[in-house]
Design an enzyme around this catalytic site. Structure first.
Site, PDB file in Angstrom:
ATOM      1  N   SER A   1       0.802  -1.091  -0.049  1.00 15.14           N
ATOM      2  CA  SER A   1       0.009   0.026  -0.038  1.00 15.14           C
ATOM      3  C   SER A   1       0.619   1.228  -0.046  1.00 15.14           C
ATOM      4  CB  SER A   1      -1.142  -0.070   1.218  1.00 15.14           C
ATOM      5  OG  SER A   1      -0.189  -0.099   2.404  1.00 15.14           O
TER       6      SER A   1
ATOM      7  N   HIS B   1      -5.142  -2.895  -2.910  1.00 11.90           N
ATOM      8  CA  HIS B   1      -4.753  -1.808  -3.915  1.00 11.90           C
ATOM      9  C   HIS B   1      -4.380  -2.470  -5.479  1.00 11.90           C
ATOM     10  CE1 HIS B   1      -4.444   1.122  -1.042  1.00 11.90           C
ATOM     11  NE2 HIS B   1      -3.900   0.301  -0.387  1.00 11.90           N
TER      12      HIS B   1
ATOM     13  N   LYS C   1     -11.830   1.193  -2.341  1.00  8.87           N
ATOM     14  CA  LYS C   1     -10.690   1.653  -3.162  1.00  8.87           C
ATOM     15  C   LYS C   1     -11.400   1.867  -4.687  1.00  8.87           C
ATOM     16  CE  LYS C   1      -7.369   0.930   0.081  1.00  8.87           C
ATOM     17  NZ  LYS C   1      -8.231   0.656   1.309  1.00  8.87           N
TER      18      LYS C   1
HETATM   19  C1  LIG Z   1      -3.516  -3.328   1.935  1.00  7.99           C
HETATM   20  C2  LIG Z   1      -4.525  -3.011   2.599  1.00  7.99           C
HETATM   21  N1  LIG Z   1      -5.569  -3.765   3.226  1.00  7.99           N
HETATM   22  C3  LIG Z   1      -6.634  -3.132   4.108  1.00  7.99           C
HETATM   23  C4  LIG Z   1      -7.025  -1.922   4.275  1.00  7.99           C
HETATM   24  C5  LIG Z   1      -7.991  -1.570   5.144  1.00  7.99           C
HETATM   25  O1  LIG Z   1      -9.184  -1.571   4.022  1.00  7.99           O
HETATM   26  P1  LIG Z   1     -10.400  -0.600   4.583  1.00  7.99           P
HETATM   27  O2  LIG Z   1     -10.076   0.712   4.373  1.00  7.99           O
HETATM   28  O3  LIG Z   1     -11.492  -1.409   3.839  1.00  7.99           O
HETATM   29  O4  LIG Z   1     -10.572  -1.121   6.198  1.00  7.99           O
HETATM   30  C6  LIG Z   1      -6.008  -1.176   3.380  1.00  7.99           C
HETATM   31  C7  LIG Z   1      -6.409   0.504   3.465  1.00  7.99           C
HETATM   32  O5  LIG Z   1      -7.274   0.883   3.964  1.00  7.99           O
HETATM   33  C8  LIG Z   1      -5.040  -1.383   2.681  1.00  7.99           C
HETATM   34  O6  LIG Z   1      -3.912  -0.590   2.121  1.00  7.99           O
END
Ligand SMILES: Cc1ncc(COP(=O)(O)O)c(C=O)c1O
Length: 395
Positions: free
Chosen positions: A176, A204, A235
């Site tokens: 990320s 992502h 996203k």
């Molecule tokens: C790689 C990754 N996994 C999980 C999440 C968490 O997802 P959410 O925003 O839906 O809680 C994020 C970012 O928010 C992320 O970048």
């Protein structure tokens, strides 16, 4: 001074204090931020679907038909047609038998990792995995072996040591904060040899990588082969929530044991309906993914042309490492004054000393505005004495 005030003071001293900014209006390539129009270069709405008329319309229709909230967890009385329709659609899109919706990516990672590894077992986690995976490892009560970033030898060594206690390898598909892609083929092979599961977080990667934006697992030709594939809806799919794809048995197991699924209210029906509409748009118009990739190339090469190092990744996440947290925030502020919004990323989101501006492009940006933004980043970085060469001369 209270203890909390002292801790806040310490965060300020270290350049780590955070505050909320206000975006007026929907996400888009340009937004009004705290009252002024800026070019938005730090949204994960990669395909511009959060404000697409069909996605908004689907949410509005679902609100009229199903109400604003689900009223209970899925296992009590909150399971509705928008949820199961979306799950079927996501499973088919990703090439899996089934999918299970969660309230968010954070909830999906904590619940799934903790359900798939437990006391007496070992979970293997890349050192740059998202915080929600790290927290899932903590919640699992399994021993966690944190392997050096994408270091297969280190991982293989850990797996050999753990032997039959090895339960799960878990990795971001696209990391990320760096935007690089995990070595999925090799991870899959190591998991197979060690008889443990592989779980990939495609937060992502979905909508950005692979055929038609199916993600990094599909790009590696491993759809249906990687045991567990997690994706988020907040996203590229423009909505909110997350899903976990796997075989029917694993889905049934997660439905029964993942605590963040069992003990949490079902996602609101308008949110699920919006994600279904976004997925339909992604499937019918994969050219959005192509535009996202092209925009990533435009911004990356323009930043490099300004003498800025952007790392080795090739995705829509373009980091410019600045090192020190305070100077990173200074750079972010200076850019904002010039009408470009890229949030500074600091510890604990990234390791100490690797603060950065994390630029993300959208398919809806125009290449001229990306090129202009890169010039402004170069000029601002030079003013602050951050390692940027004079711009490369046009050939
Ligand atoms: C790689 C990754 N996994 C999980 C999440 C968490 O997802 P959410 O925003 O839906 O809680 C994020 C970012 O928010 C992320 O970048």
């Amino acid at each position: 001074m209270t203890e909390i005030a002292e801790r806040l003071e310490e965060l300020r001293d270290r350049g780590l204090h955070r505050r909320l900014r206000l975006v007026e209006g929907p996400q888009g390539p340009r937004v009004t931020l705290d009252g002024r129009e800026v070019l938005l270069l730090c949204s994960n709405d990669y395909l511009g679907l959060a404000n697409h008329p069909k996605v908004r319309g689907a949410a509005a229709d679902a609100a009229m038909r199903w109400g604003a909230g689900a009223g209970a967890s899925r296992l009590i009385s909150g399971n509705m047609q928008p949820h199961s329709r979306l799950e079927k659609r996501l499973a088919a899109f990703k090439g899996y038998e089934s999918a299970l919706l969660f309230g968010s990516g954070y909830l999906a990672n904590t619940g799934t990792v903790a359900a798939l590894a437990g006391r007496g077992e070992v979970v293997f986690s890349d050192e740059l995995n998202h915080a929600s995976i790290i927290d899932g490892c903590r919640l699992s009560r399994a021993e966690t072996f944190v392997y050096r970033h994408a270091d297969l030898e280190h991982l293989a060594w850990g797996l050999r040591k753990a032997r039959e206690r090895a339960a799960l390898i878990v990795t971001d598909g696209v990391f990320s904060m760096d935007g690089d892609v995990a070595p999925l083929a090799e991870l899959h092979e190591l998991a197979r040899q060690s008889r443990c599961r592989l779980m990939v977080d495609e937060a992502h990667a979905t909508g950005a990588l692979g055929p038609g934006g199916r993600g990094s697992v599909a790009a590696a030709g491993l759809s249906g082969e990687v045991d567990v594939v997690l994706g988020t809806l907040g996203k590229a799919l423009g909505s909110y929530g997350a899903y976990v794809c796997s075989d029917r048995e694993t889905t049934d197991y997660l439905l029964n044991t993942a605590r963040s699924f069992v003990f949490s209210t079902a996602p609101p029906p308008p949110v699920a309906a919006a994600a279904s509409a976004a997925l339909e748009l992604l499937e019918s118009r994969p050219d959005r993914v192509e535009r996202l990739r092209a925009n990533a190339t435009v911004l990356r090469s323009a930043l490099q042309g300004e003498g800025l190092a952007t790392g080795s990744a090739q995705t829509q996440i373009v980091p410019v490492e600045t090192g020190d947290a305070e100077r990173t925030m200074e750079l972010s502020e200076r850019l904002l004054e010039r009408g470009v919004f890229a949030q500074g990323i600091r510890p604990p989101t990234v390791p100490e000393g690797s603060s950065r501006l994390r630029f993300t492009v959208m398919s809806t940006h125009r290449s001229e505005e990306l090129a202009r933004a890169a010039e402004l980043v170069g000029a601002s970085a030079r003013e602050l004495g951050l390692a940027a060469r004079a711009p490369a001369l046009a050939a």
